[in-house]
Design a protein around this motif. Structure first.
Motif, PDB file in Angstrom:
ATOM      1  N   GLY A 227       0.806  -1.209   0.000  1.00  0.00           N
ATOM      2  CA  GLY A 227       0.000   0.000   0.000  1.00  0.00           C
ATOM      3  C   GLY A 227       0.840   1.260   0.000  1.00  0.00           C
ATOM      4  O   GLY A 227       2.027   1.249   0.336  1.00  0.00           O
ATOM      5  N   SER A 228       0.236   2.351  -0.402  1.00  0.00           N
ATOM      6  CA  SER A 228       0.952   3.628  -0.448  1.00  0.00           C
ATOM      7  C   SER A 228       1.271   4.130   0.954  1.00  0.00           C
ATOM      8  O   SER A 228       2.274   4.823   1.160  1.00  0.00           O
ATOM      9  CB  SER A 228       0.112   4.669  -1.192  1.00  0.00           C
ATOM     10  OG  SER A 228      -1.135   4.874  -0.533  1.00  0.00           O
ATOM     11  N   ALA A 229       0.450   3.794   1.911  1.00  0.00           N
ATOM     12  CA  ALA A 229       0.665   4.161   3.323  1.00  0.00           C
ATOM     13  C   ALA A 229      -0.100   3.167   4.176  1.00  0.00           C
ATOM     14  O   ALA A 229      -1.111   2.592   3.742  1.00  0.00           O
ATOM     15  CB  ALA A 229       0.197   5.595   3.592  1.00  0.00           C
ATOM     16  N   LYS A 230       0.362   2.968   5.388  1.00  0.00           N
ATOM     17  CA  LYS A 230      -0.253   1.954   6.248  1.00  0.00           C
ATOM     18  C   LYS A 230      -1.733   2.220   6.505  1.00  0.00           C
ATOM     19  O   LYS A 230      -2.551   1.289   6.432  1.00  0.00           O
ATOM     20  CB  LYS A 230       0.516   1.873   7.571  1.00  0.00           C
ATOM     21  CG  LYS A 230       0.082   0.706   8.438  1.00  0.00           C
ATOM     22  CD  LYS A 230       0.977   0.567   9.664  1.00  0.00           C
ATOM     23  CE  LYS A 230       0.534  -0.632  10.517  1.00  0.00           C
ATOM     24  NZ  LYS A 230       1.403  -0.799  11.703  1.00  0.00           N
ATOM     25  N   PRO A 231      -2.154   3.470   6.795  1.00  0.00           N
ATOM     26  CA  PRO A 231      -3.590   3.690   7.026  1.00  0.00           C
ATOM     27  C   PRO A 231      -4.442   3.433   5.783  1.00  0.00           C
ATOM     28  O   PRO A 231      -5.611   3.095   5.890  1.00  0.00           O
ATOM     29  CB  PRO A 231      -3.660   5.167   7.455  1.00  0.00           C
ATOM     30  CG  PRO A 231      -2.277   5.514   7.902  1.00  0.00           C
ATOM     31  CD  PRO A 231      -1.362   4.706   7.068  1.00  0.00           C
ATOM     32  N   LYS A 232      -3.857   3.628   4.595  1.00  0.00           N
ATOM     33  CA  LYS A 232      -4.623   3.464   3.364  1.00  0.00           C
ATOM     34  C   LYS A 232      -4.596   2.038   2.815  1.00  0.00           C
ATOM     35  O   LYS A 232      -5.345   1.715   1.893  1.00  0.00           O
ATOM     36  CB  LYS A 232      -4.082   4.417   2.299  1.00  0.00           C
ATOM     37  CG  LYS A 232      -4.252   5.888   2.632  1.00  0.00           C
ATOM     38  CD  LYS A 232      -3.734   6.760   1.505  1.00  0.00           C
ATOM     39  CE  LYS A 232      -3.914   8.241   1.825  1.00  0.00           C
ATOM     40  NZ  LYS A 232      -3.409   9.105   0.728  1.00  0.00           N
ATOM     41  N   GLU A 233      -3.721   1.197   3.367  1.00  0.00           N
ATOM     42  CA  GLU A 233      -3.532  -0.147   2.791  1.00  0.00           C
ATOM     43  C   GLU A 233      -4.813  -0.971   2.753  1.00  0.00           C
ATOM     44  O   GLU A 233      -5.112  -1.604   1.724  1.00  0.00           O
ATOM     45  CB  GLU A 233      -2.449  -0.900   3.555  1.00  0.00           C
ATOM     46  CG  GLU A 233      -2.157  -2.275   2.973  1.00  0.00           C
ATOM     47  CD  GLU A 233      -1.140  -3.035   3.793  1.00  0.00           C
ATOM     48  OE1 GLU A 233      -1.562  -3.878   4.622  1.00  0.00           O
ATOM     49  OE2 GLU A 233       0.060  -2.773   3.618  1.00  0.00           O
ATOM     50  N   PRO A 234      -5.640  -1.017   3.830  1.00  0.00           N
ATOM     51  CA  PRO A 234      -6.848  -1.860   3.764  1.00  0.00           C
ATOM     52  C   PRO A 234      -7.789  -1.480   2.630  1.00  0.00           C
ATOM     53  O   PRO A 234      -8.263  -2.358   1.901  1.00  0.00           O
ATOM     54  CB  PRO A 234      -7.503  -1.633   5.135  1.00  0.00           C
ATOM     55  CG  PRO A 234      -6.376  -1.236   6.035  1.00  0.00           C
ATOM     56  CD  PRO A 234      -5.449  -0.435   5.180  1.00  0.00           C
ATOM     57  N   ALA A 239      -9.678  -2.359  -3.066  1.00  0.00           N
ATOM     58  CA  ALA A 239      -9.763  -1.876  -4.446  1.00  0.00           C
ATOM     59  C   ALA A 239      -9.032  -2.825  -5.398  1.00  0.00           C
ATOM     60  O   ALA A 239      -9.484  -3.084  -6.518  1.00  0.00           O
ATOM     61  CB  ALA A 239      -9.177  -0.468  -4.548  1.00  0.00           C
ATOM     62  N   LEU A 240      -7.890  -3.356  -4.958  1.00  0.00           N
ATOM     63  CA  LEU A 240      -7.147  -4.324  -5.767  1.00  0.00           C
ATOM     64  C   LEU A 240      -7.979  -5.587  -5.981  1.00  0.00           C
ATOM     65  O   LEU A 240      -7.999  -6.143  -7.089  1.00  0.00           O
ATOM     66  CB  LEU A 240      -5.824  -4.659  -5.079  1.00  0.00           C
ATOM     67  CG  LEU A 240      -5.001  -5.795  -5.708  1.00  0.00           C
ATOM     68  CD1 LEU A 240      -4.632  -5.452  -7.157  1.00  0.00           C
ATOM     69  CD2 LEU A 240      -3.748  -6.069  -4.881  1.00  0.00           C
ATOM     70  N   LEU A 241      -8.667  -6.043  -4.954  1.00  0.00           N
ATOM     71  CA  LEU A 241      -9.526  -7.228  -5.099  1.00  0.00           C
ATOM     72  C   LEU A 241     -10.575  -7.003  -6.175  1.00  0.00           C
ATOM     73  O   LEU A 241     -10.801  -7.879  -7.025  1.00  0.00           O
ATOM     74  CB  LEU A 241     -10.192  -7.549  -3.760  1.00  0.00           C
ATOM     75  CG  LEU A 241     -11.250  -8.649  -3.772  1.00  0.00           C
ATOM     76  CD1 LEU A 241     -10.639  -9.992  -4.149  1.00  0.00           C
ATOM     77  CD2 LEU A 241     -11.958  -8.742  -2.420  1.00  0.00           C
ATOM     78  N   ILE A 355      -3.618 -12.423  -2.696  1.00  0.00           N
ATOM     79  CA  ILE A 355      -2.990 -11.120  -2.480  1.00  0.00           C
ATOM     80  C   ILE A 355      -2.034 -11.251  -1.303  1.00  0.00           C
ATOM     81  O   ILE A 355      -2.425 -11.713  -0.232  1.00  0.00           O
ATOM     82  CB  ILE A 355      -4.044 -10.029  -2.202  1.00  0.00           C
ATOM     83  CG1 ILE A 355      -5.015  -9.905  -3.375  1.00  0.00           C
ATOM     84  CG2 ILE A 355      -3.363  -8.684  -1.936  1.00  0.00           C
ATOM     85  CD1 ILE A 355      -6.175  -8.942  -3.122  1.00  0.00           C
ATOM     86  N   CYS A 356      -0.795 -10.829  -1.502  1.00  0.00           N
ATOM     87  CA  CYS A 356       0.222 -10.938  -0.452  1.00  0.00           C
ATOM     88  C   CYS A 356       0.814  -9.568  -0.176  1.00  0.00           C
ATOM     89  O   CYS A 356       1.389  -8.936  -1.070  1.00  0.00           O
ATOM     90  CB  CYS A 356       1.322 -11.921  -0.867  1.00  0.00           C
ATOM     91  SG  CYS A 356       2.648 -12.093   0.356  1.00  0.00           S
ATOM     92  N   VAL A 357       0.659  -9.082   1.049  1.00  0.00           N
ATOM     93  CA  VAL A 357       1.284  -7.837   1.477  1.00  0.00           C
ATOM     94  C   VAL A 357       2.608  -8.193   2.153  1.00  0.00           C
ATOM     95  O   VAL A 357       2.841  -9.349   2.498  1.00  0.00           O
ATOM     96  CB  VAL A 357       0.351  -7.058   2.435  1.00  0.00           C
ATOM     97  CG1 VAL A 357      -0.918  -6.638   1.715  1.00  0.00           C
ATOM     98  CG2 VAL A 357       0.009  -7.893   3.656  1.00  0.00           C
ATOM     99  N   PRO A 358       3.512  -7.217   2.332  1.00  0.00           N
ATOM    100  CA  PRO A 358       4.846  -7.530   2.865  1.00  0.00           C
ATOM    101  C   PRO A 358       4.839  -8.336   4.162  1.00  0.00           C
ATOM    102  O   PRO A 358       5.659  -9.231   4.336  1.00  0.00           O
ATOM    103  CB  PRO A 358       5.473  -6.151   3.059  1.00  0.00           C
ATOM    104  CG  PRO A 358       4.825  -5.303   2.006  1.00  0.00           C
ATOM    105  CD  PRO A 358       3.419  -5.797   1.915  1.00  0.00           C
ATOM    106  N   ARG A 359       3.914  -8.067   5.075  1.00  0.00           N
ATOM    107  CA  ARG A 359       3.934  -8.773   6.357  1.00  0.00           C
ATOM    108  C   ARG A 359       3.507 -10.231   6.223  1.00  0.00           C
ATOM    109  O   ARG A 359       3.698 -11.020   7.163  1.00  0.00           O
ATOM    110  CB  ARG A 359       3.029  -8.062   7.359  1.00  0.00           C
ATOM    111  CG  ARG A 359       1.559  -8.055   7.001  1.00  0.00           C
ATOM    112  CD  ARG A 359       0.728  -7.400   8.092  1.00  0.00           C
ATOM    113  NE  ARG A 359      -0.665  -7.282   7.718  1.00  0.00           N
ATOM    114  CZ  ARG A 359      -1.171  -6.284   7.014  1.00  0.00           C
ATOM    115  NH1 ARG A 359      -0.368  -5.295   6.609  1.00  0.00           N
ATOM    116  NH2 ARG A 359      -2.456  -6.243   6.702  1.00  0.00           N
TER     117      ARG A 359
END
Length: 469
Positions: A227-234, A239-241, A355-359
């Motif tokens: 994500g562009s920023a942690k608060p915006k990631e969810p 949106a990606l889904l 979908i895989c995020v860094p964590r």
């Protein structure tokens, strides 16, 4: 090629199987039915969607053809980890036993104890239950398991790996030592297999595919997303889904979307509905009747997207699911095999996208290590929607003071005089007035210093004089 007619099944069972449209058993069915009919213990390992339910249901119906159940004493027991899977086993039993006189009872949470007690009191040949509800009936003295001849543990690895081990051990203690035991699962890790050795005696092991392999009919892929920023990631992830769904086009006629957390299940379902995608949630906190209605709507093509927790990942047979989307990488690698096994069933092709995020990269490594293959990386779709689920809130300022209004005074009233202003001498500070003790504005008389004339005599004495006294 083996046919069902070659497996020594009861003629009434074969008639019911023929009406379902199947005449050739799957590898797990061909391998497990014969030893089960011989009375041997069975350990069956096969990919999900290969017909494991019929592999134990068909021989069970044949073996129970003779005999009669007594009140509160079932003749066979099937344990399943979830309500949905238990209900599915009951549906399979009804389909294959419709030409027999065998009776069944389904014991799951979310339904009335009173209604279940009425069925048990009449005597049942097949008891299908989840461990928790079964133990509830046992503790209430409503069940006796000493007449159980066949015991089946479906999704054995899940049952033993989810904290059910004490419950399973307690249930096994209440069954006779001479029972026949069948374990079936899609995965069977070595440590879990050692536990099954406690419950099985010289089992016939049928492993038609390497444990924890995925179906070759399923096209897999993973999108690495940050994500562009942690608060915006969810919101960006949701949106990606949506963009991934749109990219699949008409090929995605329906799909199951898996989330790790039940709270995310509700959020994702609500978000999809907000943007015009027909979706509904299903997880363990929902009422059983609600979960049943949702599953029926999805099976009947009245619902396009089913957003689920892992309660729907194990054993549910919904044949025509075209896609599986893993909104999160599963925390347990084995769950990945079960999740994507909801598509590509009965010889159909399917698609599984994650979908895989860094964590979650560590969990992804665990999944690839388990399935012994590298999941292809996919590009992020170009048409990702820019809109997010939440509007940006206006920034708050530090001060809440309203800006001072501009003065409308005339120039000659606001302008400083052209001459140098006269400096006034600084006034000396006024001495602080001492307030009388005792309160504001109260006159307490003259100020008293010490004890005045009332000083006791002994205080005026010196130290030596006091010592003499």
């Amino acid at each position: 090629m083996t046919k069902f007619t070659d497996l020594n099944l009861d003629a009434k069972v074969l008639k019911a199987v023929a009406e379902t449209g199947y005449d050739t058993p799957t590898p797990i069915q061909a391998g497990a039915i014969a030893p089960a009919l011989e009375g041997r213990d069975v350990l069956g390992i096969a990919q999900t969607g290969t017909g494991k339910t019929a592999a134990f249901t068909l021989p069970m119906i044949t073996l129970l053809g003779r005999g009669r159940a007594r009140a509160r004493m079932p003749r066979s027991l099937v344990l399943a980890p979830t309500r949905e899977l238990a209900a599915q086993v009951a549906e399979n039993f009804d389909a294959y036993a419709k030409y027999t006189k065998l009776s069944k009872a389904l014991l799951i949470g979310g339904t009335s104890f009173k209604d279940q007690d009425k069925i048990i009191d009449k005597g049942v040949d097949v008891l299908i239950a989840t461990p928790g509800r079964l133990l509830d009936h046992l503790e209430r003295g409503k069940l006796i398991l000493t007449d159980v001849k066949i015991m089946v543990v479906d999704e054995a690895d899940r049952m033993l790996d989810m904290g059910f081990i004490p419950d399973i051990e307690e249930i096994f203690k209440r069954t006779p030592f001479t029972r026949q035991t069948l374990f079936f699962s899609a995965t069977m890790a070595p440590e879990i297999e050692r536990i099954t050795n406690t419950f099985l005696s010289n089992p016939a092991k049928i492993e038609v595919a390497r444990a924890a392999t995925t179906n070759t009919n399923i096209k897999q892929g993973v999108v690495m997303f940050k994500g562009s920023a942690k608060p915006k990631e969810p919101s960006e992830k949701r949106a990606l889904l949506r963009s991934l769904i749109d990219a699949e086009g008409t090929e995605c006629s329906n799909a199951i979307i898996f989330c790790n957390r039940k709270s995310d299940v509700d959020i994702v379902a609500k978000s999809l509905n907000k943007y015009g995608y027909d979706a509904a949630p299903i997880h363990g906190d929902l009422d059983q009747s609600h979960r049943t209605r949702t599953l029926e709507a999805f099976r009947d093509d009245k619902l396009r997207f089913l957003v689920a927790s892992d309660v729907a990942a194990r054993g549910l047979d919904i044949p025509a699911v075209t896609h599986v989307f893993n909104f999160d990488v599963p925390s347990h690698a084995e769950d990945y095999v079960h999740r994507i096994g909801r598509t590509g069933r009965a010889g159909r092709s399917g698609t599984a996208i994650m979908i895989c995020v860094p964590r979650d990269e560590k969990n992804l490594d665990d999944v690839e290590r388990l399935v012994k293959e590298t999941i292809p990386r996919l590009e992020v779709p170009n048409a990702a929607p820019a809109a997010t689920d939440t509007e940006e809130k206006p920034k708050r300022t530090r001060s809440r003071r309203k800006p001072a209004a501009k003065s409308e005074a005339k120039p000659d009233e606001t302008a400083a005089p052209t001459g140098k202003a006269e400096e006034k001498p600084a006034e000396p500070p006024k001495p602080r007035e001492e307030r009388p003790r005792g309160g504001r504005g109260r006159d307490n008389g003259p100020k008293i210093i010490g004890m005045g004339e009332d000083t006791p005599a002994f205080i005026a004495l010196s130290f030596d004089e006091r010592a003499k006294i």
